[in-house]
Design a protein around this motif. Structure first.
Motif, PDB file in Angstrom:
ATOM      1  N   TRP A 112       0.821  -1.205   0.000  1.00  0.00           N
ATOM      2  CA  TRP A 112       0.000   0.000   0.000  1.00  0.00           C
ATOM      3  C   TRP A 112       0.863   1.268   0.000  1.00  0.00           C
ATOM      4  O   TRP A 112       0.470   2.285  -0.587  1.00  0.00           O
ATOM      5  N   GLU A 113       2.005   1.207   0.650  1.00  0.00           N
ATOM      6  CA  GLU A 113       2.854   2.394   0.727  1.00  0.00           C
ATOM      7  C   GLU A 113       3.462   2.743  -0.632  1.00  0.00           C
ATOM      8  O   GLU A 113       3.490   3.897  -1.051  1.00  0.00           O
ATOM      9  N   ARG A 114       3.966   1.749  -1.322  1.00  0.00           N
ATOM     10  CA  ARG A 114       4.635   1.983  -2.603  1.00  0.00           C
ATOM     11  C   ARG A 114       3.666   1.956  -3.787  1.00  0.00           C
ATOM     12  O   ARG A 114       4.046   2.261  -4.913  1.00  0.00           O
ATOM     13  N   GLY A 115       2.418   1.569  -3.533  1.00  0.00           N
ATOM     14  CA  GLY A 115       1.453   1.476  -4.623  1.00  0.00           C
ATOM     15  C   GLY A 115       1.780   0.357  -5.588  1.00  0.00           C
ATOM     16  O   GLY A 115       1.631   0.497  -6.804  1.00  0.00           O
ATOM     17  N   SER A 116       2.225  -0.783  -5.043  1.00  0.00           N
ATOM     18  CA  SER A 116       2.640  -1.905  -5.883  1.00  0.00           C
ATOM     19  C   SER A 116       1.604  -3.015  -5.819  1.00  0.00           C
ATOM     20  O   SER A 116       1.011  -3.274  -4.768  1.00  0.00           O
ATOM     21  N   THR A 156      -5.276   0.147 -11.575  1.00  0.00           N
ATOM     22  CA  THR A 156      -4.494   1.345 -11.882  1.00  0.00           C
ATOM     23  C   THR A 156      -5.018   2.554 -11.116  1.00  0.00           C
ATOM     24  O   THR A 156      -4.243   3.304 -10.499  1.00  0.00           O
ATOM     25  N   GLN A 157      -6.317   2.752 -11.145  1.00  0.00           N
ATOM     26  CA  GLN A 157      -6.910   3.899 -10.464  1.00  0.00           C
ATOM     27  C   GLN A 157      -6.781   3.770  -8.953  1.00  0.00           C
ATOM     28  O   GLN A 157      -6.553   4.748  -8.248  1.00  0.00           O
ATOM     29  N   PHE A 158      -6.888   2.550  -8.460  1.00  0.00           N
ATOM     30  CA  PHE A 158      -6.846   2.318  -7.020  1.00  0.00           C
ATOM     31  C   PHE A 158      -5.459   2.585  -6.461  1.00  0.00           C
ATOM     32  O   PHE A 158      -5.302   3.146  -5.365  1.00  0.00           O
ATOM     33  N   PHE A 159      -4.424   2.173  -7.202  1.00  0.00           N
ATOM     34  CA  PHE A 159      -3.052   2.318  -6.717  1.00  0.00           C
ATOM     35  C   PHE A 159      -2.329   3.534  -7.302  1.00  0.00           C
ATOM     36  O   PHE A 159      -1.175   3.786  -6.968  1.00  0.00           O
ATOM     37  N   ASN A 160      -3.016   4.261  -8.203  1.00  0.00           N
ATOM     38  CA  ASN A 160      -2.384   5.411  -8.863  1.00  0.00           C
ATOM     39  C   ASN A 160      -1.080   5.014  -9.543  1.00  0.00           C
ATOM     40  O   ASN A 160      -0.074   5.736  -9.499  1.00  0.00           O
ATOM     41  N   ARG A 161      -1.109   3.841 -10.142  1.00  0.00           N
ATOM     42  CA  ARG A 161       0.059   3.332 -10.857  1.00  0.00           C
ATOM     43  C   ARG A 161      -0.446   2.430 -11.982  1.00  0.00           C
ATOM     44  O   ARG A 161      -1.396   1.674 -11.793  1.00  0.00           O
ATOM     45  N   PHE A 162       0.190   2.528 -13.148  1.00  0.00           N
ATOM     46  CA  PHE A 162      -0.283   1.787 -14.322  1.00  0.00           C
ATOM     47  C   PHE A 162      -0.062   0.281 -14.120  1.00  0.00           C
ATOM     48  O   PHE A 162       1.054  -0.210 -14.192  1.00  0.00           O
ATOM     49  N   ILE A 163      -1.163  -0.436 -13.845  1.00  0.00           N
ATOM     50  CA  ILE A 163      -1.141  -1.888 -13.649  1.00  0.00           C
ATOM     51  C   ILE A 163      -1.843  -2.533 -14.842  1.00  0.00           C
ATOM     52  O   ILE A 163      -2.928  -2.115 -15.231  1.00  0.00           O
TER      53      ILE A 163
END
Length: 556
Positions: A112-116, A156-163
């Motif tokens: 959760w911290e790194r958005g991974s 992607t939207q949940f973690f603010n990172r392109f998954i």
């Protein structure tokens, strides 16, 4: 059940609102559309026909991506109402809630911290795979493009990172189930698959589009004669029998009752060098033990009382051709001894006769009995087993080859429409879902019986519905069509709530007093835990704390 707990915990049903007077459906603040899956399937097919395979895939992925982003925004509003992982799992539940697919997270590595995020998900009842099977049949590629896009957009939207998710197995290409794997986009490397997520210029070259469309159409599965299927299990069995057909080798077909062992045996005969000669089938389990020897080996006149003439047995009648011994595991010990002798010598001796006759027979045997266990139990001869099991072929049960169900159903529908002089539109989505979810104890034979019943009962020009297939309605299947109607407009739960509201709206009703009592009751039931009390009330912890302050009710 995790799904039910999450729906109740976050009160998802209350967020789905139908305003029939205004012609609107809302999920929280997002307007929704209730569309026929069959119509969406037709639109999906038109995209492939008009845009070509690659561009259609990209468009579907990006459409699903946008939908997943919207649901992620809804889920993120519920932060604080539960554990972060529970909030995250709202996405798969919303996917099921919206009737698209049942998603089960099988592996998740979350930071959760790194958005991974790295994870894997199993899918059941994916509408897109079912639609693709109906429109195109089995192909070489996965088909759930919009659903993959949804999963990618949500995470992607949940973690603010392109998954990015990718479908690794799909029932639309003959796999047992649909399965996806997701990880950060950079972890996929320089993969051309990522291009599907980028906006595309739809004005491609016409020649390229035609080439792609031609390749897609070539993916449609052609039936192998009377044998129909494209699942991995079917392909494995069919590959074995196709290699054996032109040789004289003895084939042993293994599988449950109703899987189509005789159909496979006939295919072997018809595609071998003996196809112009007789094909003789005998069900060893259907003939009494005291008659099986005369049926197989023949009888000489006067061999026993009533034997007024000599007649050849099935071996002699199959001379030059193929003899199919079905349910060979049910042969009596005496018949097993004589069968072994015939296989060893190539000669048959009729009952009551001393003369032997040379025979030239290609033998195909079949059984649903575990012959090795029967040998251990002393019910079957080991030496006969090794004679028969030169080339064993296992035909899987229908419940292990679900991607074949729609192909078989379509073929049987065509067959029985002609028999009953009817023309039907096909099988309804609900009925097809019930067929896909059913466990098929009777295998293909049971499917054939149900389709024949459906053709008989369905109105001419109409669809085969669930009630046409199953006597007494759909079978009880967890998560199956027609089983769980929770959340449907006008259901019994909603009617009960309406009656309760009407009962309390009497003279002297005071909203503020009743709300305070309800808040206090929820806090007491939750033993002072505001998070749990908020779940009971279907609101967030922050909303509950505010209302408690307004009502001057102690919060602990």
């Amino acid at each position: 059940m995790v799904q039910q707990r999450l729906i109740e915990q976050f009160n998802l049903r209350a967020r789905l609102r139908f305003n029939i007077d205004r012609g609107e459906i809302w999920l929280d603040e997002n307007r929704m559309l209730l569309l026929h899956a069959r119509a969406m399937g037709a639109l999906r097919r038109e995209l492939f026909d008009s845009l070509g395979v690659e561009r259609a895939r990209g468009l579907l992925i990006r459409m699903g991506f946008a939908s997943g982003q919207q649901d992620a925004e809804l889920a993120k509003k519920l932060y604080g109402a539960g554990e972060p992982y529970d909030v995250f799992r709202i996405g798969p539940e919303l996917h099921a809630f919206e009737g698209l697919v049942k998603a089960t997270i099988t592996q998740a590595e979350l930071d959760w911290e790194r958005g991974s995020f790295i994870g894997e998900v199993d899918w059941e009842n994916a509408w897109e795979a079912d639609s693709h099977l109906q429109q195109f049949g089995i192909g070489d590629d996965p088909a759930c493009w919009s659903l993959v896009g949804y999963a990618s957009g949500y995470v992607t939207q949940f973690f603010n990172r392109f998954i990015v998710f990718r479908e690794t197995t799909c029932i639309a290409k003959g796999d047992h189930q649909c399965h996806i794997v997701g990880k950060p986009a950079e972890a996929w490397g320089d993969d051309a698959y990522l291009d599907y997520f980028k906006p595309d210029n739809l004005q491609g070259q016409l020649d390229e589009m035609r080439e792609e469309l031609s390749r897609l159409r070539q993916c449609a599965v052609e039936p192998a004669g009377n044998l129909i299927g494209a699942s991995c299990g079917f392909r494995a069995a069919f590959d074995l029998v196709s290699k054996a057909a032109s040789s004289p080798i003895t084939v042993l077909l293994l599988g449950e009752t109703g899987v189509g062992k005789e159909m496979f045996a006939r295919w072997i005969h018809e595609h071998g060098s003996r196809s112009a000669q007789p094909f003789v089938a005998v069900n060893c389990a259907a003939i009494p033990h005291d008659l099986i020897e005369s049926e197989l080996f023949g009888v000489q006149k006067g061999a026993y009382t009533g034997a007024q003439s000599s007649r050849p047995g099935r071996f002699e009648r199959a001379h030059g051709g193929t003899l199919f011994l079905d349910e060979v595991g049910d042969l009596s010990p005496a018949a097993q001894v004589k069968l072994l002798r015939v296989l060893q010598t190539g000669e048959v001796e009729r009952l009551g006769d001393e003369q032997t006759r040379k025979i030239d027979v290609r033998l195909v045997a079949a059984t649903n009995v575990d012959l090795q266990q029967a040998i251990a139990d002393g019910r079957f001869r080991a030496d006969l087993y090794y004679r028969l099991a030169t080339y064993p072929v296992v035909i899987p049960p229908l419940r292990e080859r679900r991607s074949d169900i729609s192909l078989l159903a379509a073929s049987l529908l065509e067959k029985y429409q002609a028999s009953y002089h009817k023309k039907l539109q096909g099988i309804s989505d609900g009925a097809m879902q019930a067929l896909m979810a059913y466990q098929w104890p009777g295998n293909v034979r049971e499917l054939e019986n149900l389709i024949e019943r459906g053709v008989l009962l369905a109105p001419n020009g109409g669809l085969i519905e669930i009630d046409h297939l199953f006597a007494g309605g759909a079978p009880v299947i967890a998560g199956g069509a027609g089983v769980d109607h929770a959340g449907v407009v006008g259901n019994e739960d909603e009617a009960s709530r309406s009656r309760l509201c009407e009962a309390i709206l009497h003279d002297g009703f005071q909203l503020q007093q009743h709300e305070a009592q309800l808040l206090e009751l929820a806090v007491r039931r939750a033993n002072g835990n505001l998070t749990h009390a908020a779940r009971l009330l279907g609101i967030t912890r922050r909303q509950l704390a505010y209302r408690l302050r307004q009502s001057a009710i102690p919060s602990a």
